[in-house]
Design a protein around this motif. Structure first.
Motif, short mmCIF file in Angstrom:
data_model
loop_
_atom_site.label_atom_id
_atom_site.label_comp_id
_atom_site.label_asym_id
_atom_site.label_seq_id
_atom_site.Cartn_x
_atom_site.Cartn_y
_atom_site.Cartn_z
N VAL A 122 -31.02 -43.21 23.05
CA VAL A 122 -29.81 -43.22 23.88
C VAL A 122 -30.12 -42.71 25.28
CG1 VAL A 122 -27.46 -42.37 24.13
CG2 VAL A 122 -28.35 -42.84 21.86
N GLU A 123 -29.61 -43.42 26.28
CA GLU A 123 -29.70 -42.96 27.67
C GLU A 123 -28.30 -42.60 28.15
OE1 GLU A 123 -31.39 -44.23 32.08
OE2 GLU A 123 -30.97 -45.80 30.60
N PRO A 124 -28.03 -41.31 28.34
CA PRO A 124 -26.69 -40.92 28.81
C PRO A 124 -26.53 -41.12 30.30
CG PRO A 124 -28.06 -38.97 28.52
CD PRO A 124 -28.90 -40.15 28.08
N PHE A 125 -25.33 -41.54 30.70
CA PHE A 125 -24.97 -41.61 32.11
C PHE A 125 -23.87 -40.58 32.33
CE2 PHE A 125 -27.29 -45.46 31.71
CZ PHE A 125 -27.72 -45.81 32.98
N TYR A 126 -24.28 -39.38 32.77
CA TYR A 126 -23.33 -38.29 32.96
C TYR A 126 -22.45 -38.60 34.17
CZ TYR A 126 -26.38 -35.83 29.72
OH TYR A 126 -27.10 -35.47 28.62
N THR A 127 -21.14 -38.58 33.94
CA THR A 127 -20.19 -39.08 34.93
C THR A 127 -19.08 -38.07 35.18
OG1 THR A 127 -20.61 -41.30 34.03
CG2 THR A 127 -18.72 -41.05 35.50
N GLU A 128 -18.64 -38.00 36.44
CA GLU A 128 -17.52 -37.12 36.79
C GLU A 128 -16.29 -37.52 35.97
OE1 GLU A 128 -17.47 -34.60 38.80
OE2 GLU A 128 -19.38 -34.77 39.85
N PRO A 129 -15.53 -36.56 35.45
CA PRO A 129 -14.37 -36.86 34.61
C PRO A 129 -13.38 -37.82 35.25
CG PRO A 129 -14.86 -34.52 34.54
CD PRO A 129 -15.76 -35.10 35.59
N GLU A 130 -13.13 -37.68 36.55
CA GLU A 130 -12.14 -38.52 37.22
C GLU A 130 -12.63 -39.95 37.41
OE1 GLU A 130 -14.30 -36.08 40.44
OE2 GLU A 130 -13.48 -35.79 38.42
N VAL A 131 -13.93 -40.16 37.28
CA VAL A 131 -14.51 -41.50 37.42
C VAL A 131 -14.75 -42.15 36.06
CG1 VAL A 131 -16.52 -42.78 38.29
CG2 VAL A 131 -15.59 -40.87 39.62
N LEU A 132 -14.96 -41.32 35.06
CA LEU A 132 -15.36 -41.79 33.74
C LEU A 132 -14.39 -42.82 33.16
CD1 LEU A 132 -17.41 -41.35 31.39
CD2 LEU A 132 -15.81 -39.64 30.49
N GLU A 133 -13.09 -42.58 33.30
CA GLU A 133 -12.10 -43.42 32.62
C GLU A 133 -11.62 -44.60 33.45
OE1 GLU A 133 -11.19 -43.16 29.49
OE2 GLU A 133 -12.43 -41.40 29.12
N ILE A 134 -12.20 -44.82 34.61
CA ILE A 134 -11.80 -45.96 35.43
C ILE A 134 -12.34 -47.25 34.81
CG2 ILE A 134 -12.08 -47.10 37.68
CD1 ILE A 134 -12.33 -44.34 38.95
N GLY A 135 -11.45 -48.19 34.54
CA GLY A 135 -11.88 -49.48 34.03
C GLY A 135 -12.40 -49.46 32.61
N VAL A 136 -11.77 -48.69 31.75
CA VAL A 136 -12.20 -48.61 30.35
C VAL A 136 -11.34 -49.51 29.48
CG1 VAL A 136 -12.39 -47.09 28.34
CG2 VAL A 136 -13.08 -46.26 30.58
N THR A 137 -11.98 -50.21 28.56
CA THR A 137 -11.27 -50.99 27.56
C THR A 137 -11.95 -50.73 26.22
OG1 THR A 137 -10.48 -53.21 26.98
CG2 THR A 137 -12.67 -53.07 27.96
N GLU A 138 -11.61 -51.49 25.19
CA GLU A 138 -12.21 -51.30 23.87
C GLU A 138 -12.78 -52.62 23.36
OE1 GLU A 138 -10.01 -47.60 21.64
OE2 GLU A 138 -9.17 -49.59 21.36
N THR A 139 -13.75 -52.49 22.47
CA THR A 139 -14.33 -53.67 21.84
C THR A 139 -14.57 -53.39 20.37
OG1 THR A 139 -16.14 -55.30 21.99
CG2 THR A 139 -16.74 -52.99 22.32
N ASP A 140 -14.59 -54.45 19.55
CA ASP A 140 -14.93 -54.29 18.14
C ASP A 140 -16.40 -53.93 18.04
OD1 ASP A 140 -12.36 -54.97 17.22
OD2 ASP A 140 -12.83 -57.11 17.38
N PHE A 141 -16.70 -52.87 17.29
CA PHE A 141 -18.07 -52.38 17.27
C PHE A 141 -18.35 -51.68 15.94
CE2 PHE A 141 -21.48 -49.40 18.32
CZ PHE A 141 -22.33 -50.19 19.08
N ALA A 142 -19.30 -52.20 15.20
CA ALA A 142 -19.74 -51.59 13.94
C ALA A 142 -18.57 -51.33 12.99
CB ALA A 142 -20.50 -50.29 14.22
N GLY A 143 -17.66 -52.28 12.92
CA GLY A 143 -16.53 -52.16 12.00
C GLY A 143 -15.44 -51.24 12.49
N ALA A 144 -15.52 -50.81 13.72
CA ALA A 144 -14.50 -49.92 14.29
C ALA A 144 -14.27 -50.34 15.75
CB ALA A 144 -14.95 -48.46 14.20
N LYS A 145 -13.75 -49.41 16.54
CA LYS A 145 -13.53 -49.65 17.97
C LYS A 145 -14.45 -48.73 18.77
CE LYS A 145 -10.12 -52.69 17.84
NZ LYS A 145 -10.26 -54.04 18.42
#
Length: 210
Positions: free
Chosen positions: A123-146
């Protein structure tokens, strides 16, 4: 007072309890949950040394490590607050044909760095400022969950922003995949480009094709 159970019987009973808990939790169990069964931490360490338990990361164990797919482990470990980004998101959107060897996960910069001290999956983490992290987030079906994932438009802005961190061919394929995507939203792309401070780059590298 003499114990009703021999040492081996007690050990077997504890392992069965732990295994039942792992099954119930879908493959992963915390140290605190094991200790709640009456198994002290020294015993947990012994079980790891003997190969009965496998340490996935700090404070998390499994007895069924290799029965989970990479996707399932990513969902279990980072499904609550991690966001698929960069090459991983490009692959999920079909812009890259080959699955990347590592998982790119955007995460709050204040999260514990020890969460990523794992040998598998990579895993490569992309550490992001909290106020930027949630910009443009959606969900996708993944491994039998979301699983959270950045929208195509936010993703391409980040790909352009962090171009130097990417393989050259993956970068070109990813951007071209978006350009050819009939469902792209150019208006949203420009909005995110302003927020991510890559407007000129979007206009110069992508805009000519739109």
């Amino acid at each position: 007072m003499e114990s009703l159970f021999s040492r081996d019987e007690k050990k077997q009973y504890q392992l069965e309890q732990i295994n039942d808990l792992v099954e119930k939790n879908g493959g992963l169990v915390r140290t605190s949950e094991i200790e709640a069964l009456g198994v002290d931490y020294r015993r947990v360490l012994h079980f790891v040394e003997e190969g009965y338990l496998i340490r996935v990361k700090s404070g998390y164990y499994t007895t069924k490590y290799f029965e989970c797919t990479e996707d399932q482990w990513i969902q279990k470990l980072f499904g609550e607050d991690g966001i698929l980004t960069m090459e991983s998101a490009l692959f999920m959107y079909g812009y890259l044909k080959d699955r990347p060897y590592k998982w790119s996960i955007a995460i709050n910069k204040n999260t514990s760095k020890s969460r990523f001290n794992i040998d598998y999956p990579i895993v490569e983490p992309f550490y992001t400022e909290p106020e930027v992290l949630e910009i443009g987030v959606t969900e996708t079906d993944f491994a039998g969950a979301k699983m959270k994932i950045y929208t195509k438009e936010r993703l391409i802005c980040d790909v352009l922003k962090y171009q130097e961190k990417m393989d050259r061919e993956d970068f070109k394929k990813g951007v071209w995949g978006y350009i050819m995507d009939e469902k792209k939203d150019v208006v949203k792309l420009m909005e995110y480009a302003k927020e991510r401070k890559v407007l000129k780059k979007v206009q110069n590298m992508v805009g000519v094709w739109l």
